[in-house]
Design a protein around this motif. Structure first.
Motif, PDB file in Angstrom:
ATOM      1  N   PRO A 237       3.241   3.586  -1.600  1.00 21.98           N
ATOM      2  CA  PRO A 237       3.684   3.730  -3.005  1.00 21.98           C
ATOM      3  C   PRO A 237       5.201   3.676  -3.161  1.00 21.98           C
ATOM      4  O   PRO A 237       5.700   3.137  -4.146  1.00 21.98           O
ATOM      5  CB  PRO A 237       3.122   5.091  -3.423  1.00 21.98           C
ATOM      6  N   ASP A 238       5.930   4.209  -2.204  1.00 16.83           N
ATOM      7  CA  ASP A 238       7.399   4.156  -2.302  1.00 16.83           C
ATOM      8  C   ASP A 238       7.909   2.724  -2.211  1.00 16.83           C
ATOM      9  O   ASP A 238       8.807   2.313  -2.967  1.00 16.83           O
ATOM     10  CB  ASP A 238       8.027   5.011  -1.198  1.00 16.83           C
TER      11      ASP A 238
ATOM     12  N   GLN B  51      -3.025   1.090  -9.260  1.00 19.43           N
ATOM     13  CA  GLN B  51      -1.615   0.794  -9.017  1.00 19.43           C
ATOM     14  C   GLN B  51      -1.241  -0.578  -9.549  1.00 19.43           C
ATOM     15  O   GLN B  51      -0.171  -0.754 -10.145  1.00 19.43           O
ATOM     16  CB  GLN B  51      -1.338   0.863  -7.510  1.00 19.43           C
TER      17      GLN B  51
ATOM     18  N   LYS C 250       0.826  -1.209   0.000  1.00 21.96           N
ATOM     19  CA  LYS C 250       0.000   0.000   0.000  1.00 21.96           C
ATOM     20  C   LYS C 250       0.868   1.270   0.000  1.00 21.96           C
ATOM     21  O   LYS C 250       0.392   2.327  -0.437  1.00 21.96           O
ATOM     22  CB  LYS C 250      -0.907  -0.013   1.224  1.00 21.96           C
TER      23      LYS C 250
ATOM     24  N   SER D 174       6.914   0.849  -5.432  1.00 22.37           N
ATOM     25  CA  SER D 174       7.755   1.234  -6.570  1.00 22.37           C
ATOM     26  C   SER D 174       9.146   0.604  -6.472  1.00 22.37           C
ATOM     27  O   SER D 174       9.699   0.145  -7.478  1.00 22.37           O
ATOM     28  CB  SER D 174       7.866   2.761  -6.613  1.00 22.37           C
TER      29      SER D 174
END
Length: 953
Positions: free
Chosen positions: A138-139, A179, A136, A142
């Motif tokens: 995002p960093d 996502q 969950k 990614s």
């Protein structure tokens, strides 16, 4: 005072509030120490398991960072896989961001270093990577996605198909989050190049088409950027039928983000498509996109300007002449967009970089070399020259900066037509912006090379009207603007690039215009790298200076201003200068000019100077060759011994110890060996030495040519003046010889011989040529002797005075000039009883000593022979030449002195004849020396006697 105390108190409280993150200065408690304490008897595996179970966050991160090292150890590999790796996977479910990032990096390193078999890796680490992609955060998601994409490149396609393909397709379903669908787009683009076309067409293509029609524009844009990879995996036919329709639709999308992605994808797949597809589909599509971008002036316009160069280059072979001209005209519009509307507004503000129109012009300037290649150099003057000038004078500095950065590329493409943009490079060099100057100055060597090879292969001194006559002064003038800034890197680059002027500037211009700038910056620049760059360029250009005096002056100033400077900072720079001299010049030159001055620094009072000297001592030993440089080696050894014995500074002592260890490893070659075995460094040094010798030889040749030209010019001028006087007067005023004189008779050779040859040459030697510096007694040569009072060569002919052997001088007896019997005094005879053998054995040295400077004072004997019967020391005997109007009277001299009486004119200097060794009055064995009755005047011409002048009148 009370208010001041209250203010200071409140300020201190505010500062304490700001220092919340300041670490606590107190010691850690016993409980904290117990938590951080680990039993030292534990093994690496047990310690790692313990820290992962009950350690703090920092300790867990440390274990994960060291996981590749634990797996590298063969003894603990199996136990690590059995105990540590499962614990790591367990901890990652609840780990924070920093630990997740550390694990993603460690997992990739394990696969890159092949620490785990592929099968074990896919069952353990790969599953963790796939699960963490859906994080969950995002960093974190990614970071794990980037790790997965890197892992796909290292895994075989069977593992990818079994473990990754199904998961990627599942993430691409419409029910998944945005996502997940974005991650699916990137994964599908990566694995498309791993499979065969039929697998892609069956498994991947339906999902790709679905994602191109996704409801979210970010998903459509992301999938559009991956169509290039999918097309290369499918092939041409499948791309034309399945991918191109989707691409055309995406380029017409309502969202600007998607249209930009579509344009970039079109440019990337141009190399895959055939000519028919490009002509029928791509070219109309691109023209439509360009027109829409100009009309809308939205975010797509800068992207079109960025991609236009690649686009035109990719479709150039499929364009007609009309289409090609359309793209050139469209590019001109992009270069001028925004200038017409914003003429009154100030576009030079730095903070207006977000302006789309400025960015469009900047991107167009970046693509200018590509457009020159697209249109051709022959069409540059007609099509793009005006546009290029406008870009160089754009009101915004970012546009000028971009065009200046690509100026050298444009010069290369233009070739012989590079002179068209000469004024533009001068304008850029005079720009006030440092960023603009940086683009031109950084590439100045390439620009000058283009102008040197573009049909003007000459230096600036040879052609005053050439392009270099404007460019180089502007380049030198840019130094004022650059050194007013604090950009020392640009200053260093400017100093380094000044060395390129050695190819296009003459020796005089280098010495008068470039070298003064380098010497000034070497002394006054603030940054040390700038000084070193200036010194390197200065020493490089000095090799081109032709005059030896100028080169010596430069080297003398370096030694005086730096080696003997009062400040230690300058003496430290001198050591850097010596390093550059060793690199650029021959070993012989350095040993003659800088070696001893550099060794003098071992007595410097500043320890840092002595420490820096220790680092260069091994380089000095490498320059030496025995036995020629034995003295220099002794000086080096003395320097090292003194530093070893008397040095008190600790750092210098360590430095000289290190230098001694390196000096002991260096073997000094012998001169005989170096002649036989030449290494690469020796050949380079020999080449440098030959260049230095050639420079000296060329200087000598030029000096000789200048002297010959000056003499010739003087002779021509003298002849012209004499001819002019003769033409004005009709005849010469110099009276001719007497009627009874034999010198005036036509066909008389004897008088001519007596005039040409010295008087002491006998008739036997008349037929032989006169040899300079011969051993024949009494011979001398008429020479042009350089006057001490002037720099020119005196036109007065001189006769050398030969030296006599000491043995013969002791036997010599001076005989006064006695007029011969029966003669009128027109001849002077000197007796000598020396035989031909004694006179031939040598009473004259090989080197003749030139006679002293002519003077109008009469000659005299400095040591006269008072006692006639005893031999005296030899002296210059004045020889009186009696004129034709006088009687046979001898000159009046005082007794015991060789000084003639006042008024005794007619004395002249002559070479000393062979002196007689007999008593005075003895005429046996005399060699008659005839002196022409006419005495010579001061300019060497024969002056007539008084009676002759009266008769002529």
């Amino acid at each position: 005072m009370g208010s001041l105390d209250a203010t200071s108190t409140s300020l201190a409280e505010d500062l304490q509030d700001l220092q919340l993150d300041r670490p606590n200065k107190g010691l850690k408690s016993v409980e904290e120490l117990e938590k951080l304490t680990v039993d030292e008897q534990l093994s690496d595996i047990e310690r790692s398991v313990y820290l992962l179970s009950s350690g703090q966050e920092v300790q867990r991160i440390s274990v994960i960072h060291n996981l590749p090292d634990l797996l590298r150890d063969t003894e603990s590999h199996d136990e690590c896989m059995r105990r540590v790796v499962p614990k790591v996977r367990e901890v990652l479910h609840v780990a924070q961001t920093e630990m997740q990032l550390a694990a993603s990096s460690a997992f990739l390193q394990i696969l890159q270093k092949n620490l785990v078999p592929i099968q074990n890796y896919s069952q353990t680490f790969l599953q963790t990577i796939l699960n963490s992609v859906d994080s969950k955060d995002p960093d974190v998601a990614s970071a794990w996605l980037d790790t997965l994409l890197d892992v796909i490149d290292l895994l075989p396609k069977e593992v990818i198909k079994k473990e990754i393909l199904g998961s990627a397709i599942a993430k691409g379903q419409l029910a998944q989050s945005v996502q997940s669908r974005l991650a699916c787009c990137r994964i599908l683009g990566k694995i498309s190049t791993k499979f065969e076309p039929f697998v892609i067409k069956k498994e991947i293509l339906p999902v790709v088409q679905s994602l191109c029609q996704d409801v979210d524009y970010e998903v459509r844009g992301c999938m559009c950027r991956q169509l290039d990879c999918v097309s290369r995996g499918l092939g041409l036919e499948a791309t034309k039928s399945a991918i191109l329709p989707e691409l055309v639709e995406l380029t017409n999308d309502e969202e600007c983000h998607v249209r930009i992605a579509g344009l970039e994808t079109v440019v990337n797949i141009l190399t895959l498509l055939d000519a028919e597809t490009c002509s029928a589909t791509i070219i109309p599509l691109v023209c439509k996109i360009c027109q829409q971008a100009v009309q809308a002036e939205d975010a797509t316009l800068p992207v079109v300007a960025t991609q236009l160069g690649k686009l035109c280059h990719g479709i150039a072979d499929n364009l007609t002449d009309e289409q090609k001209q359309w793209f050139i005209d469209y590019y001109k519009k992009l270069c001028h967009v925004g200038l017409e509307k914003n003429k009154e507004s100030d576009l030079t503000d730095i903070f207006e970089l977000e302006d789309k129109l400025v960015e469009c012009r900047k991107n167009s300037a970046f693509n200018f070399p590509a457009m020159v290649l697209f249109s051709g150099a022959k069409q540059f003057k007609q099509e793009l020259h005006v546009t290029f000038t406008h870009l160089c004078k754009d009101p915004h500095f970012i546009v000028r900066k971009t065009i200046s950065g690509g100026f050298h590329e444009v010069c290369k493409l233009l070739g012989n037509s590079a002179q068209l943009i000469q004024a533009d490079v001068v304008a850029l060099l005079k720009d006030e912006s440092i960023e603009v100057l940086k683009g031109v100055v950084s590439n100045m060597p390439a620009i000058l090379d283009c102008y040197m090879t573009s049909g003007s292969n000459h230096t600036i001194s040879e052609s005053k009207s050439g392009p270099l006559s404007d460019i180089i002064p502007a380049f030198l003038a840019s130094e004022n603007a650059i050194f007013t800034s604090n950009n020392w890197r640009l200053q260093q680059e400017l100093m380094e690039n000044m060395a390129c002027l050695i190819k296009c500037y003459s020796s005089e211009n280098l010495y008068n215009k470039v070298i003064p700038i380098l010497r000034q910056k070497l002394s006054k620049a603030r940054a040390l790298p700038v000084k070193v760059a200036a010194a390197r360029s200065l020493l490089t250009l000095t090799r081109k200076v032709k005059k030896h005096e100028q080169r010596e002056e430069i080297f003398h100033s370096l030694i005086h201003d730096f080696c003997h400077a009062r400040k230690c900072y300058w003496r430290s720079v001198f050591i850097d200068i010596c390093r550059i001299v060793i690199e650029l010049y021959s070993k012989k030159f350095f040993k003659e000019s800088f070696y001893e001055y550099l060794l003098e620094l071992h007595t410097d009072s500043v320890p840092n100077i002595r420490l820096r000297l220790c680092s260069i001592l091994p380089d000095l030993k490498r320059l030496l060759i025995l036995p020629t440089d034995r003295g220099l080696l002794q000086q080096l050894d003395a320097c090292v011994r003194k530093l070893l014995v008397s040095e008190k500074d600790r750092d210098v002592s360590e430095g000289i110890q290190d230098a001694v260890e390196e000096l002991d490893k260096i073997h000094i070659p012998m001169q005989s060996m170096t002649r036989r075995n030449f290494f690469e460094q020796d050949l380079e040094d020999q080449k440098k030495e030959e260049e230095e010798k050639l420079l000296l030889e060329n200087e000598e040749k030029e000096l000789k040519k200048e002297e010959e030209a000056a003499e010739k010019k003087k002779g021509d001028k003298r002849n012209l003046v004499s001819a002019k006087k003769g033409s004005e007067n009709g005849s010469s005023k110099i009276p001719g010889p007497r009627k009874g004189s034999r010198a005036g008779l036509p066909g008389s050779n004897t008088a001519t011989k007596k005039f040409l040859y010295p008087s002491h040459i006998t008739s036997e030697d008349e037929n032989r040529p006169v040899i300079p510096n011969s051993k024949i007694a009494g011979t001398s040569n008429n020479k042009l002797v350089k006057s001490k009072s002037s720099n020119c060569i005196s036109q007065i002919p001189r006769r050398d005075v030969e030296d006599l052997d000491s043995k013969e001088l002791s036997k010599t007896k001076i005989v006064s000039p006695v007029p011969a019997p029966g003669k009128s005094g027109n001849k002077v005879q000197v007796n000598s009883n020396t035989s031909k053998q004694s006179s031939g054995e040598s009473n004259i040295n090989k080197k003749g000593v030139s006679s002293p400077k002519l003077s109008r004072l009469p000659l005299y004997s400095s040591n006269p022979n008072i006692h006639q019967g005893r031999p005296s020391s030899p002296s210059l005997i004045p020889i009186k030449a009696s004129t034709s109007g006088t009687t046979n009277k001898t000159s009046k001299t005082t007794r015991g002195s060789g000084i003639p009486a006042p008024g005794s004119a007619g004395l002249r200097r002559a070479s000393v004849p062979t002196l007689s060794t007999t008593r005075r009055g003895s005429l046996s064995g005399q060699l008659s020396t005839e002196v022409n009755p006419k005495a010579k005047s001061s300019n060497g011409a024969m002056s007539p006697s008084i009676k002759e002048r009266k008769k002529s009148r």
